[in-house]
Design an enzyme around this catalytic site. Structure first.
Site, PDB file in Angstrom:
ATOM      1  N   THR B  48       0.908  -1.303   0.013  1.00 44.82           N
ATOM      2  CA  THR B  48       0.025  -0.078  -0.005  1.00 44.82           C
ATOM      3  C   THR B  48       0.818   1.395  -0.003  1.00 44.82           C
ATOM      4  O   THR B  48       0.040   2.362   0.100  1.00 44.82           O
ATOM      5  CB  THR B  48      -1.032   0.034   1.224  1.00 44.82           C
ATOM      6  OG1 THR B  48      -0.180  -0.218   2.474  1.00 44.82           O
ATOM      7  CG2 THR B  48      -2.094  -1.131   1.086  1.00 44.82           C
ATOM      8  N   ASP B 114       4.996 -10.971  15.090  1.00 41.48           N
ATOM      9  CA  ASP B 114       5.428  -9.606  15.100  1.00 41.48           C
ATOM     10  C   ASP B 114       4.095  -8.414  15.274  1.00 41.48           C
ATOM     11  O   ASP B 114       3.016  -8.721  14.500  1.00 41.48           O
ATOM     12  CB  ASP B 114       5.997  -9.139  13.521  1.00 41.48           C
ATOM     13  CG  ASP B 114       6.337  -7.957  13.406  1.00 41.48           C
ATOM     14  OD1 ASP B 114       6.662  -7.537  12.245  1.00 41.48           O
ATOM     15  OD2 ASP B 114       6.410  -7.101  14.283  1.00 41.48           O
ATOM     16  N   THR B 145       8.561  -9.672  18.157  1.00 40.30           N
ATOM     17  CA  THR B 145       9.314  -8.615  17.493  1.00 40.30           C
ATOM     18  C   THR B 145       8.856  -7.232  17.211  1.00 40.30           C
ATOM     19  O   THR B 145       8.620  -6.866  16.399  1.00 40.30           O
ATOM     20  CB  THR B 145       9.861  -9.180  15.980  1.00 40.30           C
ATOM     21  OG1 THR B 145       8.630  -9.385  15.044  1.00 40.30           O
ATOM     22  CG2 THR B 145      10.614 -10.722  16.127  1.00 40.30           C
ATOM     23  N   GLU B 150       5.990  -0.155  19.584  1.00 32.90           N
ATOM     24  CA  GLU B 150       4.935  -1.384  19.871  1.00 32.90           C
ATOM     25  C   GLU B 150       5.161  -1.795  21.250  1.00 32.90           C
ATOM     26  O   GLU B 150       4.219  -2.216  22.051  1.00 32.90           O
ATOM     27  CB  GLU B 150       5.058  -2.376  18.955  1.00 32.90           C
ATOM     28  CG  GLU B 150       4.470  -1.985  17.624  1.00 32.90           C
ATOM     29  CD  GLU B 150       5.103  -2.672  16.280  1.00 32.90           C
ATOM     30  OE1 GLU B 150       6.050  -3.475  16.499  1.00 32.90           O
ATOM     31  OE2 GLU B 150       4.420  -2.515  14.988  1.00 32.90           O
ATOM     32  N   ASP B 232       8.731  -7.849   7.993  1.00 30.18           N
ATOM     33  CA  ASP B 232       8.210  -9.251   7.692  1.00 30.18           C
ATOM     34  C   ASP B 232       9.426 -10.407   7.503  1.00 30.18           C
ATOM     35  O   ASP B 232       9.456 -11.556   8.035  1.00 30.18           O
ATOM     36  CB  ASP B 232       7.488  -9.598   6.438  1.00 30.18           C
ATOM     37  CG  ASP B 232       6.258  -8.464   6.789  1.00 30.18           C
ATOM     38  OD1 ASP B 232       5.650  -8.024   5.589  1.00 30.18           O
ATOM     39  OD2 ASP B 232       5.894  -8.119   7.760  1.00 30.18           O
TER      40      ASP B 232
END
Lengths: 312, 310
Positions: B48, B114, B145, B150, B232
């Site tokens: 995107t 993740d 990860t 986060e 990823d």
């Protein structure tokens, strides 16, 4: 190597058919592979159970539109295989036509999957689409005997018949045709099947003609594999790319890789099944990842015989 | 040579063109000998970050149907599950149900997660995913990860110093995962401002029953470009290298970060070549040079050394 393939085939969560079968070997050999998944199933349909979703012709169009809007609709190869839906196949044809306009050198590798051993296993109404729309666009075609007979309306009982059928297929479009398997008798006995190939290239630019016909005796294996045809077509793409005017070498490498993968698979499957038991579809999944070295650099185990070659 | 028998279920996006989600994770894992089963959570033309993107998403129901197919054939036996970017809470909850069932089928299953929520101080997934990650996903994860944002979000604690980072990783351990890697932070690097700091922490139980924690720190060269799909690739490679070095986080991280470095360097060189002098490369030009990095993926030359910290 900067070579980009668009492969439009099935995706299975588990196992190796369609795009799962074609993508890894091509990537290992250095090709950029863009893949449109025509379906997403849990596994191939030879298992006890299978579940999943199919892509409609409209959804295929939408994905292609996305590629086009970003102006990245430039491919060196297209690869297609098993299809069950007419409108989907017709949309694939439209996409290929457009991609060939964008790159006139594009090579379309087509496995015209329709059936085997005398019976069709796709809807009958796909035959006219293959015959009239798909095959005329194809540059490399990998039919089995049944599919070659269906497309040309001619039966193959002798080697001469096979040669005539391949010439008929050339007239329909593809410069390279490989009959992946036939029931012609092999000189090496009934543990072998006969495959044939034909390449007829007329280069307008320098006026040369290449017409090479080859045949190979391939050891039969006592098991039903799924995904081997998809692997075969992907490997033909790769090895004809490396050897564009040497069908003999391209076929020897392709068939040799097939042999190594199949041997590794059947050995493992028999181990998993245990003595005296027939392996299950799950156990017979191709040992693709384990065959990386063979894919990269296959030891040649089959020699192709040149039947007739003329170059001017 | 006996082949490694290790099966991964990866539930991520599929893009027709480029390397994010399953496209980013599958090939490297296959190169390293893993069997990769992949459920594509979406099929998009491309990621995107391009000017345009088009495609279709998989619903939670459709995900369940695919899993049912696998289960009906009695092949729902995995050594690893790998997940990444998700935008849908019901999809994420279905993933959790599947992971829990797979863990019942194989109690040794390792779930590599993740927890993609955002970066640089802001969320880029719907806010209602946050409680699902915190309360349902992270508790069943074995390896996570997160980036700094986060990690802070999940623990409610800010990271301003290395000591903060260690505390945050301990808090994350307490939530579930025995292995935590903070993939990037804005902590000042010992090597200067061309470097960012990554940290890792792994809890073990010694044979005598006592617990120990190995903590590492890496100084990672910054790159002046926006890459997509690198997270990823990172999670997939951490899966692979912790598989080979299950009690040696230092080595697992060195290999993982080194692979990232080689792929990124190759990508940025190529992107600049394509873009031309003085021009910023476009998203298509910045797609990871995955296929071209095969040798580095298989056997990465170590370019980053991890420091063991207490």
């Amino acid at each position: 190597m900067e070579c980009r393939v668009l492969s439009i085939q099935s995706h299975v969560v588990r196992g190796y058919v369609g795009n799962k079968s074609a993508t890894f070997p091509l990537q290992v050999l250095g090709f950029e592979v863009d893949s449109i998944n025509s379906v997403q199933f849990s596994n191939h349909t030879g298992y006890g159970h299978w579940k999943g979703q199919v892509l409609t012709a409209e959804e295929l169009n939408v994905l292609y539109e996305g590629i086009k809007l970003n102006n990245v609709n430039h491919y060196d190869y297209i690869l297609t295989g098993y299809s069950r839906d007419i409108s989907f196949l017709v949309t694939v044809v439209d996409i290929i036509k457009e991609l060939k306009k964008a790159n006139p050198s594009l090579v379309y590798v087509c496995d015209p999957v329709m059936g085997d051993q005398g019976a069709m296993y796709v809807p009958e109404n796909l035959l006219p689409v293959y015959k009239n729309k798909v095959v005329p666009l194809a540059d490399i075609l990998t039919p089995n005997q049944f599919e070659a007979e269906l497309l040309t309306g001619r039966k193959i009982n002798t080697e001469e018949d096979a040669i005539e059928v391949m010439d008929l297929l050339h007239k329909m479009g593809p410069e390279t045709v490989v009959l992946t398997s036939t029931d012609l008798p092999s000189k090496q006995g009934d543990q072998f099947l006969v495959a044939l190939g034909s390449q007829k290239i007329s280069k307008v630019s320098d006026g040369t003609n290449t017409d090479q016909k080859i045949c190979m005796d391939i050891p039969k294996v006592d098991a039903v594999f799924v995904g081997t045809g998809d692997l075969f077509a992907a490997l033909m793409l790769a090895w004809t790319h490396q050897h564009p005017k040497d069908l003999k070498t391209a076929c020897e490498k392709t068939v040799s890789v097939m042999h190594h993968v199949i041997k590794r698979t059947i050995t493992y499957a028999n181990e998993m099944a245990g003595p005296g038991k027939r392996p299950t579809p799950a156990q017979l999944e191709l040992r693709m990842v384990q065959s990386k070295a063979d894919i990269e650099n296959p030891a040649i185990v089959v020699e192709a015989k040149v039947l007739q070659k003329s170059s001017q | 040579l006996t082949a490694m028998e290790c099966r991964v279920l990866s539930i991520q996006s599929h893009v027709v063109r480029g390397y994010v989600g399953n496209k980013s994770a599958s090939f490297p894992l296959q190169l390293l000998g893993f069997e990769v089963d992949s459920i594509n959570s979406v099929q998009f033309s491309n990621h995107t970050g391009y000017s345009h993107w088009k495609g279709q998403v998989l619903t939670a129901d459709e995900l369940h149907v695919l899993y049912e197919g696998i289960k009906l054939n009695n092949v729902h036996h995995y050594d690893y599950v790998l997940t990444g970017y998700t935008r849908d809470t019901s999809f994420l909850e279905m993933v959790v149900d599947i992971v829990q069932e797979l863990k019942r089928a194989n109690p040794n299953l390792v779930y590599v997660c993740d927890p993609v929520l955002g970066d640089h101080g802001s969320m880029y997934v719907p806010q209602n995913l946050y409680p699902v990650y915190k309360n349902k996903v992270v508790p069943v994860a074995d390896i996570i990860t997160p980036n700094q944002f986060e990690a802070e979000l999940l623990t409610g604690k800010n990271i301003s110093t290395e000591k903060d980072a260690v505390e945050v990783m301990d808090l994350l351990h307490a939530m579930g995962p025995d292995t935590v890697v903070i993939t990037s932070s804005d902590l000042p690097s010992r090597l200067g401002d061309r470097f960012l700091v990554s940290l890792g922490s792994q809890r073990h139980v010694r044979p005598d029953g006592s617990r120990t924690t190995q903590r590492v720190r890496l100084e990672v060269p910054k790159v002046d470009a926006v890459f997509v799909g690198t997270g990823d690739l990172f999670a997939a490679m951490l899966l692979a290298w912790t598989h080979h070095y299950p009690t040696d986080l230092k080595t697992a991280c060195e290999k993982t970060f080194s692979v990232m470095h080689h792929v990124i360097q190759r990508t940025i060189s190529y992107a600049h070549e394509l873009a031309g002098p003085g021009r910023r490369p476009s998203p298509p030009q910045l797609e990871l040079r995955m296929v071209q990095s095969k040798a580095d993926i298989e056997d990465p030359a170590i370019v980053t050394e991890a420091t063991v910290i207490s």
